[in-house]
Design a protein around this motif. Structure first.
Motif, PDB file in Angstrom:
ATOM      1  N   ARG A 164      -3.353   8.635   5.853  1.00  0.00           N
ATOM      2  CA  ARG A 164      -2.421   7.786   6.604  1.00  0.00           C
ATOM      3  C   ARG A 164      -1.875   6.703   5.683  1.00  0.00           C
ATOM      4  O   ARG A 164      -2.632   6.114   4.906  1.00  0.00           O
ATOM      5  N   GLU A 165      -0.598   6.433   5.767  1.00  0.00           N
ATOM      6  CA  GLU A 165       0.094   5.419   4.948  1.00  0.00           C
ATOM      7  C   GLU A 165       0.183   5.788   3.461  1.00  0.00           C
ATOM      8  O   GLU A 165       0.642   4.997   2.658  1.00  0.00           O
ATOM      9  N   TYR A 192       4.540   7.776  -2.763  1.00  0.00           N
ATOM     10  CA  TYR A 192       3.481   6.772  -2.892  1.00  0.00           C
ATOM     11  C   TYR A 192       3.175   6.511  -4.366  1.00  0.00           C
ATOM     12  O   TYR A 192       3.124   5.368  -4.818  1.00  0.00           O
TER      13      TYR A 192
END
Ligand SMILES: *[C@@H]1O[C@H](CO)[C@@H](O)[C@H](O)[C@H]1NC(C)=O
Ligand SMILES: *[C@@H]1O[C@H](CO)[C@@H](O)[C@H](O)[C@H]1NC(C)=O
Ligand SMILES: *[C@@H]1O[C@H](CO)[C@@H](O)[C@H](O)[C@H]1NC(C)=O
Length: 338
Positions: free
Chosen positions: A183-184, A191
């Motif tokens: 998640r994230e 990322y």
């Protein structure tokens, strides 16, 4: 006339909005910064421990006691955790009692009641990552300062904490029986690209005497896991480009110091916080200075002119010491100043 002025104005507005869009994009994404004061003489001392959270087992408590003693002797300013904070699978949530049983109730010495600047390890990613990053656990124990990637500015030294787990291919492509909490983080490429860009610009801006990068995974290692090839490929060039002095990590459950043979970088592994003794030894092409395949931790003292590293075993005995003097500061000879 009026029309042409308004056309010009429109054009300007358009150019400005395009600029704004570009400026508010990834280029100005910034890593969180924490200001850490030094001692009154400008020096710093700290401990580094990794791969620890086992409810005191595997000599975690023994190591913790000695960290408390050495921490007091050196009057430490903070502790760095190189990750794998809670075994086997991170925290199950903000109410997981492992947080107290493996952290608060173990590192009880007064000298260890300092900030714990903490990165996540691959085992932490197998649990509820957001729990470790949450205010909820910080309310239980305010020492625990865990973020994915962040910077600690400590005047003479800048510490760049980097979330290395997402870099490693196998956790994405071959997770075996483990679930990773992405998640994230996902999509991974964005990322990593963001993080690399942010790290690059933060390192470029840094004018501290010492630049230290901290991550969970190894760059160079002669132990069980060995080198992390993804980091050598995508992170090491950034560290080399900005004259990083030290890369500090955990992941391999040992204590080791390796000198890069083609750059000034020194690699320090402090991953002996609990379960160790794996017996693996695989030399690599860099210069191995010290290797101990057992439990223990590391201290680091920094002054504007010197860095001193010490490795200790589970009884607090000194295993190895290494120092570096900085003859000229980077600031004086920075190309931009010439
Ligand atoms: C604890 O430390 C002692 C001394 O280094 C070692 O002999 C022993 O195997 C360790 N125990 C565990 C469970 O790692
Ligand atoms: C954690 O415990 C608190 C207090 O008992 C409770 O209010 C909260 O809902 C719990 N959170 C979760 C995620 O279980
Ligand atoms: C990358 O950075 C941009 C801009 O700060 C941000 O909106 C986005 O969420 C980031 N992506 C990841 C995966 O972190």
């Amino acid at each position: 006339m009026v029309t042409s002025i308004s056309d010009t104005t429109m054009a300007l507005v358009l150019i400005l909005s395009i600029l704004l869009v570009f400026c508010s994009g990834p280029a100005i994404a910034e890593l969180t910064r924490i200001d850490q004061p030094t001692k009154s003489d400008g020096s710093l001392s700290l401990l580094v421990v990794g791969d620890w959270g086992r409810r005191g087992n595997y000599n975690q408590s023994l190591v913790a006691t000695q960290m408390g003693r050495i921490g007091e002797e050196l009057d430490i300013d903070f502790v760095i955790s190189t990750g794998d904070n809670f075994y086997e699978n991170g925290l199950t949530g903000v109410n997981d009692t492992a947080f107290e049983e493996s952290f608060s109730n173990i590192y009880t010495a007064k000298s260890l009641h300092k900030p714990w600047y903490t990165v996540l390890g691959n085992h932490d990613y197998r649990g509820d990552v957001l729990a470790q990053l949450s205010d909820a656990v910080r309310r239980i124990d305010p020492r625990f300062t865990c973020m994915r990637s962040f910077i600690v500015n400590a005047e003479i030294a800048d510490f760049f904490f980097v979330d290395t787990t997402p870099f490693v291919n196998k956790y994405w492509t071959d997770p075996e029986d483990h679930h990773y909490d992405w998640r994230e983080v996902s999509p991974r490429e964005t990322y990593i690209e963001n993080l690399s860009k942010d790290l690059d610009s933060a390192l470029k801006e840094s004018v501290a005497t010492w630049k230290i990068v901290v991550g969970h995974h190894t760059m160079r290692s002669v132990s069980e896991h060995g080198d992390t090839k993804e980091l050598l490929k995508s992170l090491l060039p950034i560290l080399k480009a900005h004259e990083v002095d030290f890369y500090v990590n955990g992941h391999d459950h040992c204590l080791q110091h390796i000198s890069s043979i083609d750059s000034p970088i020194q690699y320090f592994t402090s991953g002996g916080g609990s379960k160790a003794w794996r017996g693996a030894f695989r030399p690599n092409s860099d210069m191995l200075q010290f290797f101990y395949d057992g439990q223990g931790f590391m201290s680091l003292r920094l002054s504007p002119l010197e860095a001193n590293f010490v490795f200790y075993d589970a009884f607090g005995r000194v295993l190895y010491e290494w120092g570096l003097a900085k003859v000229v500061t980077r600031k004086l000879f920075h190309p931009a100043a010439m």
